[in-house]
Each structure stands twice: as C-alpha cells, then as structure tokens.
Design an enzyme around this catalytic site. Sequence first.
Site, PDB file in Angstrom:
ATOM      1  N   ASN A 123       0.821  -1.215   0.000  1.00 23.29           N
ATOM      2  CA  ASN A 123       0.000   0.000   0.000  1.00 23.29           C
ATOM      3  C   ASN A 123       0.856   1.267   0.000  1.00 23.29           C
ATOM      4  O   ASN A 123       0.594   2.204  -0.755  1.00 23.29           O
ATOM      5  CB  ASN A 123      -0.945   0.001   1.205  1.00 23.29           C
ATOM      6  CG  ASN A 123      -1.908  -1.169   1.178  1.00 23.29           C
ATOM      7  OD1 ASN A 123      -1.950  -1.913   0.198  1.00 23.29           O
ATOM      8  ND2 ASN A 123      -2.664  -1.347   2.246  1.00 23.29           N
ATOM      9  N   THR A 168     -16.423  36.082 -33.426  1.00 20.60           N
ATOM     10  CA  THR A 168     -17.140  35.681 -32.210  1.00 20.60           C
ATOM     11  C   THR A 168     -18.357  34.936 -32.728  1.00 20.60           C
ATOM     12  O   THR A 168     -18.878  35.270 -33.808  1.00 20.60           O
ATOM     13  CB  THR A 168     -17.584  36.891 -31.355  1.00 20.60           C
ATOM     14  OG1 THR A 168     -18.517  37.667 -32.103  1.00 20.60           O
ATOM     15  CG2 THR A 168     -16.402  37.780 -30.951  1.00 20.60           C
ATOM     16  N   HIS A 169     -18.785  33.931 -32.006  1.00 19.22           N
ATOM     17  CA  HIS A 169     -19.884  33.062 -32.481  1.00 19.22           C
ATOM     18  C   HIS A 169     -19.550  32.449 -33.847  1.00 19.22           C
ATOM     19  O   HIS A 169     -20.455  32.123 -34.601  1.00 19.22           O
ATOM     20  CB  HIS A 169     -21.215  33.822 -32.578  1.00 19.22           C
ATOM     21  CG  HIS A 169     -21.516  34.686 -31.403  1.00 19.22           C
ATOM     22  ND1 HIS A 169     -22.270  34.277 -30.328  1.00 19.22           N
ATOM     23  CD2 HIS A 169     -21.125  35.959 -31.099  1.00 19.22           C
ATOM     24  CE1 HIS A 169     -22.358  35.240 -29.432  1.00 19.22           C
ATOM     25  NE2 HIS A 169     -21.664  36.278 -29.876  1.00 19.22           N
ATOM     26  N   SER A 290      -6.817   9.917 -48.444  1.00 17.72           N
ATOM     27  CA  SER A 290      -8.025   9.101 -48.359  1.00 17.72           C
ATOM     28  C   SER A 290      -7.846   7.855 -49.217  1.00 17.72           C
ATOM     29  O   SER A 290      -7.165   7.891 -50.243  1.00 17.72           O
ATOM     30  CB  SER A 290      -9.214   9.922 -48.857  1.00 17.72           C
ATOM     31  OG  SER A 290     -10.204   9.085 -49.408  1.00 17.72           O
ATOM     32  N   LYS A 296      -7.629  14.048 -51.614  1.00 22.50           N
ATOM     33  CA  LYS A 296      -7.754  14.501 -50.228  1.00 22.50           C
ATOM     34  C   LYS A 296      -6.412  14.711 -49.530  1.00 22.50           C
ATOM     35  O   LYS A 296      -5.445  14.000 -49.744  1.00 22.50           O
ATOM     36  CB  LYS A 296      -8.570  13.486 -49.408  1.00 22.50           C
ATOM     37  CG  LYS A 296     -10.024  13.458 -49.733  1.00 22.50           C
ATOM     38  CD  LYS A 296     -10.756  14.756 -49.434  1.00 22.50           C
ATOM     39  CE  LYS A 296     -10.827  15.037 -47.954  1.00 22.50           C
ATOM     40  NZ  LYS A 296     -12.026  14.522 -47.325  1.00 22.50           N
ATOM     41  N   ASN A 298      -5.893  15.504 -45.531  1.00 22.84           N
ATOM     42  CA  ASN A 298      -6.700  15.683 -44.321  1.00 22.84           C
ATOM     43  C   ASN A 298      -5.861  16.084 -43.101  1.00 22.84           C
ATOM     44  O   ASN A 298      -4.727  15.637 -42.960  1.00 22.84           O
ATOM     45  CB  ASN A 298      -7.452  14.386 -44.004  1.00 22.84           C
ATOM     46  CG  ASN A 298      -8.527  14.074 -45.025  1.00 22.84           C
ATOM     47  OD1 ASN A 298      -9.128  14.987 -45.596  1.00 22.84           O
ATOM     48  ND2 ASN A 298      -8.764  12.799 -45.266  1.00 22.84           N
ATOM     49  N   GLU A 303      -7.383  16.304 -35.889  1.00 21.01           N
ATOM     50  CA  GLU A 303      -8.605  15.567 -35.535  1.00 21.01           C
ATOM     51  C   GLU A 303      -8.321  14.541 -34.439  1.00 21.01           C
ATOM     52  O   GLU A 303      -9.114  14.357 -33.510  1.00 21.01           O
ATOM     53  CB  GLU A 303      -9.164  14.852 -36.761  1.00 21.01           C
ATOM     54  CG  GLU A 303      -9.711  15.801 -37.808  1.00 21.01           C
ATOM     55  CD  GLU A 303      -9.971  15.066 -39.118  1.00 21.01           C
ATOM     56  OE1 GLU A 303     -10.650  14.033 -39.096  1.00 21.01           O
ATOM     57  OE2 GLU A 303      -9.474  15.532 -40.159  1.00 21.01           O
TER      58      GLU A 303
END
Length: 483
Positions: A123, A168-169, A290, A296, A298, A303
């Site tokens: 422990n 913004t937004h 891809s 592609k 990517n 991600e």
Amino acid sequence: MSVPTTRPASTHEPGKLWGGRFARPSATALEDLSRSPADNFRMVRYDAIGSKAHAGELVRAGILTESERTTIESALDDIVARHEAGDLRQTSSDEDVHGYLERLLVAELGDLGGKLRAGRSRNDQTANELRLYLRDASAQLAVEVVALIEALIRRAEETGAVPAPGFTHLQPAQPITFGHQLLAHAAALSRDVERLRHAWRSSALSPLGGAALAGNPLSRDPLEAAREQGFEGLSVNSIDGVSSRDHVADFLFAAAMTATDVSRLAEELCLWASAQFGWIGLDDAWSTGSSIMPQKKNPDVAELARGKGARLIANLTGMLSVLKGLPFAYNRDLGEDKHFAFDSADTLDLVLPAMTGMVETLTVRAETMAAQATAGFTLATELADWLAEQGVPFSEAHDVAGRAVQYCEHHGLVLEQLTLDDAIAIDERLTQSALERLSVQSALARRSGPGGTAPANVAAQVERIRRSVAESLNGFVRLEPTA
Ligand code: ARG
C-alpha cells in the site's frame, strides 16, 4: 467441507506475496482479476527507487547491514536494467510489480532478497512509486507543452502583422492578426505548463513509512528515505499517505485541461485548413490521404488530437469516480489510478509532438486571410467608435454604424467603398475623417493597449508568455525536504 490444514508459507508461488493462511490455492478467475495489467510493470524503476530508500530504513533499524543494503541496491539496479532492456518479463504468477521484484531479488540473493519486505506494505509502496512516476510525467509533459508554445510563438512572430478576420460566435467580428490568434493559444497553453507544475508539487510528499495504513514501526528516519528519492517531505498522516489520490486527480486535470486547450487549437487548424477558409496549407509529412478520394489531404493530426481530448477528460472523471465513496484507507479500487495516469500521460506524449510538428510546418496563406479580414463588415465598430469620439452616445453611434452596414448591403458595397456622399446620406455627422477609420491597418493599430491585436504588441505578448513559462519551469525544482 474440508477442514483447513496448515501448510508451509513457501508453497505459494513466488511472485505472490501472501498465502500462508490459505489452505487451498486461489481460483484462476480471481488470479486473473487480481493480477496487475501488463503496463503496470513499467513501475519497476520507481519501485526500485522506493525499495532502495526502504533498505536504508532497514539498515537504520538494524535489520540489514550496510553491505547487505549495497548488495540489494546493486541487484535492484541490475534487475531494472534487465527489465527495461526486455531481458526479464513478468510471468502469470507475478501478482503485481512488487511480487515480481521480490521474486527476482530472492532468485538473485536468496534469503537476503526476502528481508526487504519488513516494515512496508504494497500500500505504501504503490502510493510512493506512483508519486515518483507522476513527478517525472508532469515534468516531461511540461517540456512538450513548451515545445508547442514555442512553435506557436515562432509562427506568431512571422504573422503578427498579417490581417485576418477575428470571430465571435464563428461570425466575422473585428479584424485581428493571425499572429494574435496564435498567441491566444500560446497564452492558454502557458497556463497548462503551470498546471503541470502544480501537479508535480501535488506529488511532492512521500507516503513511504505509512506501511499498510498505520505506519512502519521499524522506520527510524523516513525523512531521509523521502529525501533520497527526491521528495520534499513526508505525508502528514499514514492513512492519507497510502489512500489519497487527489495528486493523481491534479495530474489528470492538468493533462485534461492541456488536451482541451490543444483540442481548441486543433479545431481551428481543421477550419483554417478547409477549402472554405483556405488560410493554411498542411505539410505532406503532417497530413493524410483518403483511400477512395485521391485528391484529399486531411488534417488527421488535429482531428486525432481533438478526439484524444475526450479520453483525457474520461480519465479524470474515472479517477474521481473511483475515489468518491471509497472508505478512507487502502482499497483495491485504488489500483485503477495507474490506468488513468498512464493513459493520460501516454496519450499527451503522442499528441503534443505531433501538434508541434503540424504547427511548425504549416504554410500560412497571408493573402487569402487578409482578403477575408473585412468580409462581413468587420470594420463597423470603427465607425461607431469614431462617432463616440465625436461625443455621440455609443447607443446612437451603434445605430448609425448599423445603418451604414444596411446601406452597404442594399447597394452591394463594403464599408471601405463608401464615399463621402454615401456617408452623408447615412448620417450627416459622418466626415472624411470617419471614412479614414475604415481600414484594417487603422483598426489593428488602434488596438495597441495591453493584450490588444496591434502588430506592435506581438513582442510584449511573447515576452509575457515566455516569462510565465520560464517561471513555471523553474518551479520544477526539488526543494530541501522538511517534515
Ligand atoms: N501494485 C498494486 C496496485 O497498485 C497493488 C497494491 C496493493 N495491493 C494490495 N493488495 N494491498 O494496484
């Protein structure tokens, strides 16, 4: 029902640190459940550090001689080296890293190897070594975050005068520079370095000597044992020492917050690399293709980094879930701590260098970005500000500038194209001097207050970020231990 019979303690398998009181062998399913996952055996080096310090305690208690300690220490060093070289492996009879090390030590040293267990428990051993691991992991990750910060700073210094639309937004808001946006991420990450330093300090006290829960009666100078391991002192209370894991949660929060900040950068990199934004190009070495669409390219690094953030958040909530409701002493549930800690550390260790590489190598399409800087009437605030400076209440100035936007939309113009006649038709108080405000350069230069987007501010922001990072890194110093 069979009557329990006594049997010699030595009948249980080496690598299992108990068994004398059991008449029958353990069920296989129990052993499978109880055995530490393979990646826990990376703790061998840290268990050895704690074991050496404990050997010192046993010398002070008169249980080992100095020369026995030396023998044990060099055997431990040898085992660590062989384990890490892949020459030694745990077997299914090794319940955990502690049993594994004792089995190897006994194989090497005979009875002397079995003496080291006196006065300690798995422990306090496991609580001690996880703190050692977390100190190394937080220092290592801090260095990797700093590399990403430095990459952002270098790119920001190149692009500190390149206009871009600020959002913004996610709607066009006011012009900024691309460098300013990059430095926003660097500033956020600089706080993660400080959080990692905090996590490092959270693991600064050694629980070794807490034994199972009540303390080690053989312990003579636990502070010396803590000092030998690089700790800054001792846990206040043996139960707290062996069963608290808030330092793990601190580490997991620092890691999760870092991953969250990295994820926000990753999200923006994905947007910027899209054909619709067209702000950045990705280096071939840092992007993927891809299997079906030949054209592609990517942003997988970004991600993946964004996705991994979910795991780091899950690890933090997982650790808190283990702790909540646990009786405050050692329980086997606590062994989950290493799963969460290793996963967060390993994941960030993959994400950070990849994100650094992606940032270092991306190409900035300054012209595309600059051409978008005023799209969506991002200079409207300039007009309202000019009117306010002339004494017009901002509530009214806001309306006038809003009407200018409406006028432009109606006539298919952008604000910078307004002539003096247009301006007067919108509001008689507008003059040539108001129209001069409708330039990106003016909008950027006017925001020269601390932290503003003016190109002249880049150096000061870089300075502040670097100073903060340096202070945090300097905080990773080992202090003289005090009880
Ligand atoms: N090294 C293992 C862990 O951290 C076991 C520690 C204590 N085990 C025990 N049965 N008391 O999960």
